[in-house]
Design a protein around this motif. Structure first.
Motif, PDB file in Angstrom:
ATOM      1  N   PHE A   2      54.229  15.280  26.515  1.00  0.00           N
ATOM      2  CA  PHE A   2      54.082  14.498  27.747  1.00  0.00           C
ATOM      3  C   PHE A   2      53.949  13.001  27.477  1.00  0.00           C
ATOM      4  O   PHE A   2      54.759  12.205  27.948  1.00  0.00           O
ATOM      5  CB  PHE A   2      52.862  15.038  28.520  1.00  0.00           C
ATOM      6  CG  PHE A   2      52.481  14.230  29.714  1.00  0.00           C
ATOM      7  CD1 PHE A   2      53.263  14.243  30.851  1.00  0.00           C
ATOM      8  CD2 PHE A   2      51.325  13.461  29.705  1.00  0.00           C
ATOM      9  CE1 PHE A   2      52.908  13.491  31.966  1.00  0.00           C
ATOM     10  CE2 PHE A   2      50.962  12.715  30.813  1.00  0.00           C
ATOM     11  CZ  PHE A   2      51.757  12.730  31.942  1.00  0.00           C
ATOM     12  N   GLU A   3      52.937  12.599  26.715  1.00  0.00           N
ATOM     13  CA  GLU A   3      52.722  11.166  26.473  1.00  0.00           C
ATOM     14  C   GLU A   3      53.835  10.564  25.610  1.00  0.00           C
ATOM     15  O   GLU A   3      54.202   9.404  25.801  1.00  0.00           O
ATOM     16  CB  GLU A   3      51.346  10.923  25.860  1.00  0.00           C
ATOM     17  CG  GLU A   3      50.260  11.101  26.900  1.00  0.00           C
ATOM     18  CD  GLU A   3      48.930  10.496  26.497  1.00  0.00           C
ATOM     19  OE1 GLU A   3      48.916   9.498  25.749  1.00  0.00           O
ATOM     20  OE2 GLU A   3      47.908  11.039  26.949  1.00  0.00           O
ATOM     21  N   HIS A   4      54.371  11.340  24.694  1.00  0.00           N
ATOM     22  CA  HIS A   4      55.488  10.856  23.880  1.00  0.00           C
ATOM     23  C   HIS A   4      56.681  10.522  24.776  1.00  0.00           C
ATOM     24  O   HIS A   4      57.368   9.520  24.563  1.00  0.00           O
ATOM     25  CB  HIS A   4      55.872  11.894  22.825  1.00  0.00           C
ATOM     26  CG  HIS A   4      57.005  11.462  21.961  1.00  0.00           C
ATOM     27  ND1 HIS A   4      58.274  11.927  22.145  1.00  0.00           N
ATOM     28  CD2 HIS A   4      57.062  10.599  20.916  1.00  0.00           C
ATOM     29  CE1 HIS A   4      59.076  11.374  21.253  1.00  0.00           C
ATOM     30  NE2 HIS A   4      58.358  10.561  20.491  1.00  0.00           N
ATOM     31  N   GLY A   5      56.918  11.341  25.786  1.00  0.00           N
ATOM     32  CA  GLY A   5      58.002  11.083  26.725  1.00  0.00           C
ATOM     33  C   GLY A   5      57.821   9.763  27.461  1.00  0.00           C
ATOM     34  O   GLY A   5      58.791   9.056  27.738  1.00  0.00           O
ATOM     35  N   ILE A   6      56.583   9.428  27.760  1.00  0.00           N
ATOM     36  CA  ILE A   6      56.295   8.158  28.429  1.00  0.00           C
ATOM     37  C   ILE A   6      56.618   6.989  27.507  1.00  0.00           C
ATOM     38  O   ILE A   6      57.298   6.041  27.899  1.00  0.00           O
ATOM     39  CB  ILE A   6      54.829   8.104  28.893  1.00  0.00           C
ATOM     40  CG1 ILE A   6      54.599   9.136  29.997  1.00  0.00           C
ATOM     41  CG2 ILE A   6      54.445   6.695  29.359  1.00  0.00           C
ATOM     42  CD1 ILE A   6      53.148   9.347  30.349  1.00  0.00           C
ATOM     43  N   THR A   7      56.128   7.038  26.278  1.00  0.00           N
ATOM     44  CA  THR A   7      56.391   5.929  25.344  1.00  0.00           C
ATOM     45  C   THR A   7      57.881   5.826  25.038  1.00  0.00           C
ATOM     46  O   THR A   7      58.394   4.719  24.895  1.00  0.00           O
ATOM     47  CB  THR A   7      55.577   6.076  24.045  1.00  0.00           C
ATOM     48  OG1 THR A   7      55.874   7.326  23.430  1.00  0.00           O
ATOM     49  CG2 THR A   7      54.096   5.978  24.317  1.00  0.00           C
ATOM     50  N   GLU A   8      58.572   6.952  24.976  1.00  0.00           N
ATOM     51  CA  GLU A   8      60.028   6.926  24.754  1.00  0.00           C
ATOM     52  C   GLU A   8      60.734   6.253  25.923  1.00  0.00           C
ATOM     53  O   GLU A   8      61.652   5.461  25.729  1.00  0.00           O
ATOM     54  CB  GLU A   8      60.556   8.347  24.579  1.00  0.00           C
ATOM     55  CG  GLU A   8      60.153   8.985  23.283  1.00  0.00           C
ATOM     56  CD  GLU A   8      61.279   8.978  22.289  1.00  0.00           C
ATOM     57  OE1 GLU A   8      62.409   9.336  22.652  1.00  0.00           O
ATOM     58  OE2 GLU A   8      61.011   8.604  21.147  1.00  0.00           O
ATOM     59  N   ALA A   9      60.321   6.587  27.155  1.00  0.00           N
ATOM     60  CA  ALA A   9      60.952   6.009  28.342  1.00  0.00           C
ATOM     61  C   ALA A   9      60.751   4.496  28.395  1.00  0.00           C
ATOM     62  O   ALA A   9      61.652   3.760  28.786  1.00  0.00           O
ATOM     63  CB  ALA A   9      60.394   6.663  29.601  1.00  0.00           C
ATOM     64  N   LEU A  10      59.576   4.038  27.974  1.00  0.00           N
ATOM     65  CA  LEU A  10      59.287   2.607  28.004  1.00  0.00           C
ATOM     66  C   LEU A  10      59.962   1.857  26.872  1.00  0.00           C
ATOM     67  O   LEU A  10      60.148   0.641  26.961  1.00  0.00           O
ATOM     68  CB  LEU A  10      57.773   2.375  27.965  1.00  0.00           C
ATOM     69  CG  LEU A  10      57.011   2.883  29.182  1.00  0.00           C
ATOM     70  CD1 LEU A  10      55.522   2.723  28.968  1.00  0.00           C
ATOM     71  CD2 LEU A  10      57.460   2.173  30.445  1.00  0.00           C
ATOM     72  N   GLY A  11      60.315   2.557  25.823  1.00  0.00           N
ATOM     73  CA  GLY A  11      61.022   1.939  24.709  1.00  0.00           C
ATOM     74  C   GLY A  11      60.273   0.778  24.101  1.00  0.00           C
ATOM     75  O   GLY A  11      59.056   0.825  23.907  1.00  0.00           O
ATOM     76  N   ASP A  12      60.988  -0.298  23.847  1.00  0.00           N
ATOM     77  CA  ASP A  12      60.415  -1.480  23.203  1.00  0.00           C
ATOM     78  C   ASP A  12      59.365  -2.170  24.062  1.00  0.00           C
ATOM     79  O   ASP A  12      58.576  -2.962  23.564  1.00  0.00           O
ATOM     80  CB  ASP A  12      61.513  -2.489  22.856  1.00  0.00           C
ATOM     81  CG  ASP A  12      62.450  -1.981  21.779  1.00  0.00           C
ATOM     82  OD1 ASP A  12      62.054  -1.068  21.019  1.00  0.00           O
ATOM     83  OD2 ASP A  12      63.589  -2.490  21.703  1.00  0.00           O
ATOM     84  N   HIS A  13      59.331  -1.864  25.355  1.00  0.00           N
ATOM     85  CA  HIS A  13      58.376  -2.508  26.262  1.00  0.00           C
ATOM     86  C   HIS A  13      57.047  -1.763  26.323  1.00  0.00           C
ATOM     87  O   HIS A  13      56.116  -2.229  26.969  1.00  0.00           O
ATOM     88  CB  HIS A  13      58.970  -2.617  27.666  1.00  0.00           C
ATOM     89  CG  HIS A  13      60.269  -3.343  27.690  1.00  0.00           C
ATOM     90  ND1 HIS A  13      60.365  -4.700  27.494  1.00  0.00           N
ATOM     91  CD2 HIS A  13      61.539  -2.893  27.836  1.00  0.00           C
ATOM     92  CE1 HIS A  13      61.633  -5.060  27.537  1.00  0.00           C
ATOM     93  NE2 HIS A  13      62.365  -3.991  27.745  1.00  0.00           N
ATOM     94  N   GLY A  14      56.958  -0.624  25.660  1.00  0.00           N
ATOM     95  CA  GLY A  14      55.755   0.199  25.715  1.00  0.00           C
ATOM     96  C   GLY A  14      54.494  -0.508  25.295  1.00  0.00           C
ATOM     97  O   GLY A  14      53.419  -0.252  25.840  1.00  0.00           O
ATOM     98  N   GLY A  15      54.589  -1.413  24.344  1.00  0.00           N
ATOM     99  CA  GLY A  15      53.415  -2.140  23.864  1.00  0.00           C
ATOM    100  C   GLY A  15      52.813  -3.063  24.907  1.00  0.00           C
ATOM    101  O   GLY A  15      51.663  -3.470  24.800  1.00  0.00           O
ATOM    102  N   ASP A  16      53.598  -3.390  25.934  1.00  0.00           N
ATOM    103  CA  ASP A  16      53.129  -4.295  26.980  1.00  0.00           C
ATOM    104  C   ASP A  16      52.341  -3.571  28.070  1.00  0.00           C
ATOM    105  O   ASP A  16      51.719  -4.208  28.908  1.00  0.00           O
ATOM    106  CB  ASP A  16      54.320  -5.000  27.641  1.00  0.00           C
ATOM    107  CG  ASP A  16      55.110  -5.852  26.650  1.00  0.00           C
ATOM    108  OD1 ASP A  16      54.536  -6.246  25.624  1.00  0.00           O
ATOM    109  OD2 ASP A  16      56.292  -6.102  26.911  1.00  0.00           O
ATOM    110  N   PHE A  17      52.387  -2.242  28.077  1.00  0.00           N
ATOM    111  CA  PHE A  17      51.802  -1.456  29.161  1.00  0.00           C
ATOM    112  C   PHE A  17      50.572  -0.684  28.699  1.00  0.00           C
ATOM    113  O   PHE A  17      50.426  -0.387  27.524  1.00  0.00           O
ATOM    114  CB  PHE A  17      52.824  -0.456  29.701  1.00  0.00           C
ATOM    115  CG  PHE A  17      53.941  -1.089  30.463  1.00  0.00           C
ATOM    116  CD1 PHE A  17      53.841  -1.278  31.836  1.00  0.00           C
ATOM    117  CD2 PHE A  17      55.099  -1.490  29.826  1.00  0.00           C
ATOM    118  CE1 PHE A  17      54.873  -1.859  32.548  1.00  0.00           C
ATOM    119  CE2 PHE A  17      56.137  -2.073  30.524  1.00  0.00           C
ATOM    120  CZ  PHE A  17      56.029  -2.262  31.897  1.00  0.00           C
ATOM    121  N   ASP A  18      49.734  -0.350  29.662  1.00  0.00           N
ATOM    122  CA  ASP A  18      48.581   0.509  29.416  1.00  0.00           C
ATOM    123  C   ASP A  18      49.073   1.957  29.510  1.00  0.00           C
ATOM    124  O   ASP A  18      49.105   2.539  30.594  1.00  0.00           O
ATOM    125  CB  ASP A  18      47.496   0.218  30.445  1.00  0.00           C
ATOM    126  CG  ASP A  18      46.231   1.026  30.217  1.00  0.00           C
ATOM    127  OD1 ASP A  18      46.249   1.989  29.423  1.00  0.00           O
ATOM    128  OD2 ASP A  18      45.213   0.705  30.869  1.00  0.00           O
TER     129      ASP A  18
END
Length: 108
Positions: free
Chosen positions: A21-37
């Motif tokens: 589940f959470e891996h899918g979220i970080t994958e969807a956000l891609g390179d921008h994931g570090g900017d999000f909570d």
């Protein structure tokens, strides 16, 4: 109290290419994931999923659980797959994931 059973794992029901589940979220956000909570997005997405699922069906971690016996299943009005089973993926796909992400956009 109804007996529950597993309806499958996130990777077998929703996204077979993710590690969960959470891996899918970080994958969807891609390179921008570090900017999000990610934790906040995951919590809101998890809540939206559980609200969209039929009564008695839940996502717990990466696993979906629901009533084991047909008499306890209240699935009328929910999508079903070609085998007549509850179509959890279709329910998940109806949730606007990107609207949830937008709520947590640090640049908004």
């Amino acid at each position: 109290m109804a007996t529950t059973t597993t309806y499958g794992n996130w990777t077998t029901v929703v996204d077979r290419f993710s590690a969960g589940f959470e891996h899918g979220i970080t994958e969807a956000l891609g390179d921008h994931g570090g900017d999000f909570d990610i934790a906040a997005i995951a919590a809101d997405y998890h809540q939206a999923i559980n609200e969209a699922l039929p009564p008695g069906v839940t996502l717990n971690g990466d696993e979906f659980y629901g009533p084991a016996h047909a008499a306890d299943q209240q699935f009328a009005g929910y999508p079903h797959n070609e085998h007549g089973e509850l179509d959890i993926k279709a329910i998940i796909d109806s949730i606007d994931f990107w609207a949830i992400v937008a709520k947590h956009d640090p640049d908004a």
